[in-house]
Structure formats: structure tokens, C-alpha cells
Design an enzyme around this catalytic site. Structure first.
Site, short mmCIF file in Angstrom:
data_model
loop_
_atom_site.label_atom_id
_atom_site.label_comp_id
_atom_site.label_asym_id
_atom_site.label_seq_id
_atom_site.Cartn_x
_atom_site.Cartn_y
_atom_site.Cartn_z
N CYS A 46 100.94 43.23 0.92
CA CYS A 46 99.89 42.36 0.40
C CYS A 46 98.74 42.35 1.39
CB CYS A 46 100.44 40.95 0.20
SG CYS A 46 99.18 39.74 -0.28
N CYS A 49 98.52 38.47 3.02
CA CYS A 49 99.53 37.90 3.93
C CYS A 49 100.41 38.94 4.61
CB CYS A 49 100.40 36.89 3.18
SG CYS A 49 101.53 37.66 2.00
N CYS A 95 101.63 38.24 -5.46
CA CYS A 95 102.43 38.27 -4.25
C CYS A 95 103.38 37.07 -4.27
CB CYS A 95 101.54 38.24 -3.02
SG CYS A 95 102.46 38.12 -1.47
N CYS A 98 102.19 34.71 -1.00
CA CYS A 98 100.92 33.96 -0.90
C CYS A 98 100.22 33.76 -2.24
CB CYS A 98 99.98 34.64 0.09
SG CYS A 98 99.22 36.15 -0.55
N CYS A 118 101.42 48.12 -12.25
CA CYS A 118 100.06 48.64 -12.18
C CYS A 118 99.28 47.73 -11.23
CB CYS A 118 99.48 48.62 -13.59
SG CYS A 118 97.85 49.31 -13.73
#
Length: 137
Positions: A46, A49, A95, A98, A118
Site C-alpha cells: 500500500c 501505509c 487496504c 489503512c 484490478c
């Protein structure tokens, strides 16, 4: 959920596209993402984070214009949200740490899962498995 930086901090540290995608549930234009054609071994994290999201071994070319994966690193790494926007019925992926917007998951991927995650390049950071180099999408 992890403590997320403030909107001001994020605006200061992210490109306009990265902020738009991760914070406003945006979508980058197809075939423009920096990580679309990346074929190196490593892990996709991510951007916000740094939580691990996808292994490069699960990435494949779906032809859709965005990085595609058939499986996340773990069930906890992804949060699934019903998305009825734009007159469509989809599953948004965020995510799991976060809550940053990543993209969508569709039931048209390859085996072994049959799923296509995707993902916007702008929501990812790639870490090369050989040399540790990091590339922001």
C-alpha cells in the site's frame, strides 16, 4: 485500522493522482500506471501505509490497462466493499490496514482463484525482492 496521515500530510507527500485514487476512490486512466508492465520479483505494498498487498508471482497481464493480480498476500490485507457507483455493481477493494482505495475485484480472473484484482498503480509501492529498490506507482 492503522493511524493514517492527515489529509494535509497526504496532499503534501503524494502526487495529485495518488491522492485522488487512494483518498477519493478515483481511477487512473488505463494503460498509464507506472507499475502496469513491471515484471520484477517482489512485493506490492500500500502506498499510504506500506502494508504488503500482493506478491509479484500473482500478477498477470489481464489486458484491462491496470495491474492485475489473482490473489492478495492474505485475506486480512484487503477490505471488500460493495460499490454501486456509476450504475454498476462491483466490489471495491481497499487496504485492510489503512482503508486506502486500491481498485476493484472481478470474478473473471485465472485459476487458481478465478478472481482479478484490478489495482491502480497510483495506490501501490513495489519493493524489488532482489535489491530492495522501491518504486511508487
Amino acid at each position: 485500522m492503522a493511524n493514517k496521515p492527515s489529509a494535509e500530510e497526504l496532499k503534501k507527500n503524494l502526487s495529485e493522482m495518488q491522492f485522488y485514487v487512494t483518498q477519493n476512490h478515483g481511477t487512473e486512466p488505463p494503460f498509464t500506471g507506472r507499475l502496469l508492465h513491471n515484471k520484477r520479483d517482489g512485493v506490492y505494498h500500500c502506498l499510504i501505509c506500506d502494508a504488503p498487498l500482493f506478491h509479484s508471482q500473482t500478477k498477470y497481464d489481464s489486458g484491462c490497462g491496470w495491474p492485475s493480480f489473482y490473489e492478495p498476500v492474505s485475506e486480512e490485507s484487503i477490505r471488500y466493499i460493495k460499490d454501486l457507483s456509476h450504475g454498476m455493481q462491483r466490489i471495491e477493494i481497499r487496504c485492510g490496514n489503512c482503508d486506502a482505495h486500491l481498485g476493484h475485484v472481478f470474478p473473471d480472473g485465472p485459476q487458481p482463484t478465478g478472481e482479478r484484482y484490478c489495482v491502480n498503480s497510483a495506490s501501490l509501492r513495489f519493493t524489488d525482492g532482489e535489491n530492495g529498490e522501491e518504486i511508487n506507482g
